[in-house]
Design an enzyme around this catalytic site. Structure first.
Site, PDB file in Angstrom:
ATOM      1  N   HIS A  17      -4.900  -3.975   4.857  1.00  0.00           N
ATOM      2  CA  HIS A  17      -4.977  -4.915   3.711  1.00  0.00           C
ATOM      3  C   HIS A  17      -4.967  -6.349   4.262  1.00  0.00           C
ATOM      4  O   HIS A  17      -3.924  -6.853   4.673  1.00  0.00           O
ATOM      5  CB  HIS A  17      -3.792  -4.716   2.771  1.00  0.00           C
ATOM      6  CG  HIS A  17      -3.888  -5.549   1.526  1.00  0.00           C
ATOM      7  ND1 HIS A  17      -3.793  -5.010   0.262  1.00  0.00           N
ATOM      8  CD2 HIS A  17      -4.084  -6.885   1.334  1.00  0.00           C
ATOM      9  CE1 HIS A  17      -3.911  -5.976  -0.632  1.00  0.00           C
ATOM     10  NE2 HIS A  17      -4.079  -7.132  -0.009  1.00  0.00           N
ATOM     11  N   HIS A  19      -6.747 -10.512   3.967  1.00  0.00           N
ATOM     12  CA  HIS A  19      -7.606 -11.544   3.375  1.00  0.00           C
ATOM     13  C   HIS A  19      -8.102 -12.450   4.493  1.00  0.00           C
ATOM     14  O   HIS A  19      -7.285 -13.063   5.203  1.00  0.00           O
ATOM     15  CB  HIS A  19      -6.821 -12.381   2.362  1.00  0.00           C
ATOM     16  CG  HIS A  19      -6.295 -11.566   1.228  1.00  0.00           C
ATOM     17  ND1 HIS A  19      -6.994 -11.376   0.057  1.00  0.00           N
ATOM     18  CD2 HIS A  19      -5.152 -10.849   1.099  1.00  0.00           C
ATOM     19  CE1 HIS A  19      -6.301 -10.601  -0.758  1.00  0.00           C
ATOM     20  NE2 HIS A  19      -5.180 -10.264  -0.136  1.00  0.00           N
ATOM     21  N   LYS A 110     -11.682  -2.363  -4.677  1.00  0.00           N
ATOM     22  CA  LYS A 110     -10.401  -2.988  -5.005  1.00  0.00           C
ATOM     23  C   LYS A 110     -10.338  -3.297  -6.490  1.00  0.00           C
ATOM     24  O   LYS A 110     -11.244  -3.945  -7.038  1.00  0.00           O
ATOM     25  CB  LYS A 110     -10.248  -4.279  -4.196  1.00  0.00           C
ATOM     26  CG  LYS A 110      -8.958  -5.051  -4.466  1.00  0.00           C
ATOM     27  CD  LYS A 110      -7.740  -4.391  -3.843  1.00  0.00           C
ATOM     28  CE  LYS A 110      -6.437  -5.033  -4.271  1.00  0.00           C
ATOM     29  NZ  LYS A 110      -6.054  -6.176  -3.492  1.00  0.00           N
ATOM     30  N   HIS A 147      -4.246  -3.562  -6.886  1.00  0.00           N
ATOM     31  CA  HIS A 147      -3.208  -4.581  -7.055  1.00  0.00           C
ATOM     32  C   HIS A 147      -2.449  -4.179  -8.316  1.00  0.00           C
ATOM     33  O   HIS A 147      -2.933  -4.391  -9.430  1.00  0.00           O
ATOM     34  CB  HIS A 147      -3.829  -5.975  -7.195  1.00  0.00           C
ATOM     35  CG  HIS A 147      -2.783  -7.050  -7.284  1.00  0.00           C
ATOM     36  ND1 HIS A 147      -2.571  -7.968  -6.293  1.00  0.00           N
ATOM     37  CD2 HIS A 147      -1.859  -7.324  -8.248  1.00  0.00           C
ATOM     38  CE1 HIS A 147      -1.565  -8.767  -6.630  1.00  0.00           C
ATOM     39  NE2 HIS A 147      -1.119  -8.400  -7.821  1.00  0.00           N
ATOM     40  N   HIS A 185       0.413  -3.205  -1.162  1.00  0.00           N
ATOM     41  CA  HIS A 185       1.618  -4.037  -1.030  1.00  0.00           C
ATOM     42  C   HIS A 185       2.687  -3.693  -2.052  1.00  0.00           C
ATOM     43  O   HIS A 185       3.038  -4.520  -2.896  1.00  0.00           O
ATOM     44  CB  HIS A 185       1.289  -5.540  -1.091  1.00  0.00           C
ATOM     45  CG  HIS A 185       0.274  -5.955  -2.113  1.00  0.00           C
ATOM     46  ND1 HIS A 185       0.368  -5.631  -3.429  1.00  0.00           N
ATOM     47  CD2 HIS A 185      -0.876  -6.674  -1.996  1.00  0.00           C
ATOM     48  CE1 HIS A 185      -0.671  -6.138  -4.076  1.00  0.00           C
ATOM     49  NE2 HIS A 185      -1.443  -6.766  -3.232  1.00  0.00           N
ATOM     50  N   LEU A 230       2.121 -12.719  -4.078  1.00  0.00           N
ATOM     51  CA  LEU A 230       2.068 -11.782  -5.204  1.00  0.00           C
ATOM     52  C   LEU A 230       1.682 -10.404  -4.695  1.00  0.00           C
ATOM     53  O   LEU A 230       0.739 -10.318  -3.911  1.00  0.00           O
ATOM     54  CB  LEU A 230       1.060 -12.265  -6.254  1.00  0.00           C
ATOM     55  CG  LEU A 230       1.522 -13.470  -7.076  1.00  0.00           C
ATOM     56  CD1 LEU A 230       0.379 -13.997  -7.942  1.00  0.00           C
ATOM     57  CD2 LEU A 230       2.728 -13.110  -7.951  1.00  0.00           C
ATOM     58  N   ASP A 258      -1.395  -7.886   4.135  1.00  0.00           N
ATOM     59  CA  ASP A 258      -1.683  -8.836   3.044  1.00  0.00           C
ATOM     60  C   ASP A 258      -1.673 -10.273   3.553  1.00  0.00           C
ATOM     61  O   ASP A 258      -1.359 -11.201   2.791  1.00  0.00           O
ATOM     62  CB  ASP A 258      -0.715  -8.666   1.870  1.00  0.00           C
ATOM     63  CG  ASP A 258      -1.265  -9.279   0.589  1.00  0.00           C
ATOM     64  OD1 ASP A 258      -2.491  -9.491   0.505  1.00  0.00           O
ATOM     65  OD2 ASP A 258      -0.469  -9.558  -0.327  1.00  0.00           O
ATOM     66  N   HIS A 262      -3.519 -19.870   2.845  1.00  0.00           N
ATOM     67  CA  HIS A 262      -3.824 -21.035   1.999  1.00  0.00           C
ATOM     68  C   HIS A 262      -3.364 -22.239   2.809  1.00  0.00           C
ATOM     69  O   HIS A 262      -2.341 -22.159   3.503  1.00  0.00           O
ATOM     70  CB  HIS A 262      -3.046 -20.994   0.682  1.00  0.00           C
ATOM     71  CG  HIS A 262      -3.412 -19.859  -0.221  1.00  0.00           C
ATOM     72  ND1 HIS A 262      -4.478 -19.917  -1.085  1.00  0.00           N
ATOM     73  CD2 HIS A 262      -2.860 -18.639  -0.386  1.00  0.00           C
ATOM     74  CE1 HIS A 262      -4.559 -18.786  -1.765  1.00  0.00           C
ATOM     75  NE2 HIS A 262      -3.595 -17.982  -1.347  1.00  0.00           N
TER      76      HIS A 262
HETATM   77  O1  DOR Z   1      -0.040 -13.420  -2.470  1.00  0.00           O
HETATM   78  C1  DOR Z   1      -1.182 -13.011  -2.609  1.00  0.00           C
HETATM   79  N1  DOR Z   1      -2.236 -13.682  -2.085  1.00  0.00           N
HETATM   80  N2  DOR Z   1      -1.385 -11.899  -3.301  1.00  0.00           N
HETATM   81  C2  DOR Z   1      -2.613 -11.480  -3.624  1.00  0.00           C
HETATM   82  O2  DOR Z   1      -2.728 -10.490  -4.291  1.00  0.00           O
HETATM   83  C3  DOR Z   1      -3.794 -12.256  -3.224  1.00  0.00           C
HETATM   84  C4  DOR Z   1      -3.523 -13.099  -2.068  1.00  0.00           C
HETATM   85  C5  DOR Z   1      -4.580 -14.163  -1.840  1.00  0.00           C
HETATM   86  O3  DOR Z   1      -5.751 -13.807  -1.819  1.00  0.00           O
HETATM   87  O4  DOR Z   1      -4.223 -15.314  -1.676  1.00  0.00           O
HETATM   88 ZN    ZN Z   2      -3.818  -8.949  -0.881  1.00  0.00          ZN
END
Ligand code: DOR
Ligand code: ZN
Length: 358
Positions: A17, A19, A110, A147, A185, A230, A258, A262
């Site tokens: 998992h 990103h 997803k 999710h 998660h 999240l 996960d 950012h």
């Molecule tokens: O904390 C999170 N960030 N949870 C998610 O489900 C998405 C992820 C994101 O893409 O930033």
């Molecule tokens: Zn995620």
């Protein structure tokens, strides 16, 4: 006590998992995952979501191009393999989706409930309406990654996972018992109990942050935006249930970081983004958790064997070695376009250092 640091050699792990974003952020973060992980399930929640096979194939090329640029710049080689996913919407076409799976372009889909998290605005508004898609996936053996959070404003943010399991997942597995399902998660005792009591087709990923911290971490001496993700961190009894599940040896539980970058600016804001960039420190953190639980002998299964078995893939041939002599996590990491990332456990010296063994 001997002076020789403790070492642990295991099959190279995968991240089920992840990103990776796009553009300069992708260039910045993908090498951090490729250092430790051989394969990763890449989440499709880009600003413009990856909704079909064509978009997934194009995104896969951009990921590999970013790694090629990194290789050219640094001379550091990798064998990273992105495993692509499709973002389900109310309009996903079942036949095209299953074709993409059968051709090997994507390996899962997803499900984001609409507005559940980052870039989830185009997600599914009502799971009942995509039953034909889910039925086609069950027939094809295509995994559904969920999710699992209910989004109604009346539901407390700490209850969202438990409510989603009750309202959506329990009826879903009853209706489609053959569906391969990963509850992504998981963060609660209810999540653990659902997965343990379900059929072998139901599994879950666990993040390093939900194993390491409870929700107090978000408020320790002030508001800590870098601990906000999240599903949100939960109370201590849930964390304990997650640690027991991860270290139990049950093959339904496996590694999914996960990792979700950012920029510092986006995190340290009046309305900060959800997501923790943990790629640099995730593997070391899992090792710490397993050591604390007296379960280092089960770390390899969790990191490197259970995930491939669920997805019907062979474990990696290569290995990594973990050495218990400390590794410092950078305070910050610069992004390729002048931004700054604060990684999970920034500035800490972790117990376990990861060596590349090939
Ligand atoms: O904390 C999170 N960030 N949870 C998610 O489900 C998405 C992820 C994101 O893409 O930033
Ligand atoms: Zn995620």
């Amino acid at each position: 006590m001997s002076d020789v640091p403790m070492t642990l050699r295991m099959r190279r792990p995968d991240d089920w998992h992840l990103h990776l974003r796009d553009g300069p952020m992708l260039d910045t973060v993908v090498p951090w995952s490729a250092r430790h992980f051989r394969r990763a399930i890449v989440m499709p929640n880009l600003a413009r979501p990856v909704c079909d096979a064509r978009a997934a194939a194009a995104y896969r090329h951009r990921i590999l191009d970013a790694l090629a640029r990194h290789r050219a710049r640094t001379g550091i080689a990798d064998t990273f393999e992105p495993l692509m996913t499709v973002y389900l919407t109310d309009d996903t076409d079942p036949r095209a989706l299953v074709d993409a799976f059968r051709h090997g372009t994507v390996c899962a889909a997803k499900l984001y409930p609409a507005h559940a998290t980052t870039n989830a605005a185009h997600g599914v508004r009502d799971v009942a309406r995509i039953m034909p898609v889910l039925a086609a996936m069950a027939d094809a053996g295509m995994p559904l990654l969920v999710h699992a959070e209910a989004t109604a404003p009346s539901i407390d943010v700490f209850d969202r996972e438990a409510v989603f399991i009750d309202q959506v997942l329990v009826p879903l597995v009853a209706r489609l018992p053959g569906l391969k399902l990963v509850v992504e998660h998981i963060t609660t005792r209810e999540g653990v109990e659902f997965v343990v009591s379900a059929a072998a087709t139901v599994a879950a990923t666990l993040t390093p942050q939900h194993l390491l911290y409870n929700r107090n971490a978000m408020f320790q001496g002030g508001l800590r935006p870098h601990h906000y993700c999240l599903p949100v961190l939960k109370r201590e009894d849930h964390r304990r249930a997650l640690r027991r599940a991860a270290t139990s040896g049950n093959p339904k539980f496996f590694l999914g970081t996960d990792s979700a970058p950012h920029t510092r600016q986006a995190k340290e804001s009046a309305c900060g983004c959800a997501g923790i960039f943990n790629a640099p420190s995730a593997l070391s953190t899992y090792a710490q958790v397993f050591e604390e639980e007296g379960a280092l002998d089960r770390l390899e299964a969790f990191c490197s064997l259970n995930g491939p078995a669920f997805y019907g893939l062979a474990p990696n041939a290569g290995h990594v070695t973990l050495v218990r002599d400390g590794e410092r996590v950078p305070e910050t990491i610069d992004t390729a376009d002048g931004g700054v990332l604060t990684p999970f456990r920034a500035g800490e010296t972790l117990d376990w250092r990861v060596l590349d063994d090939a």
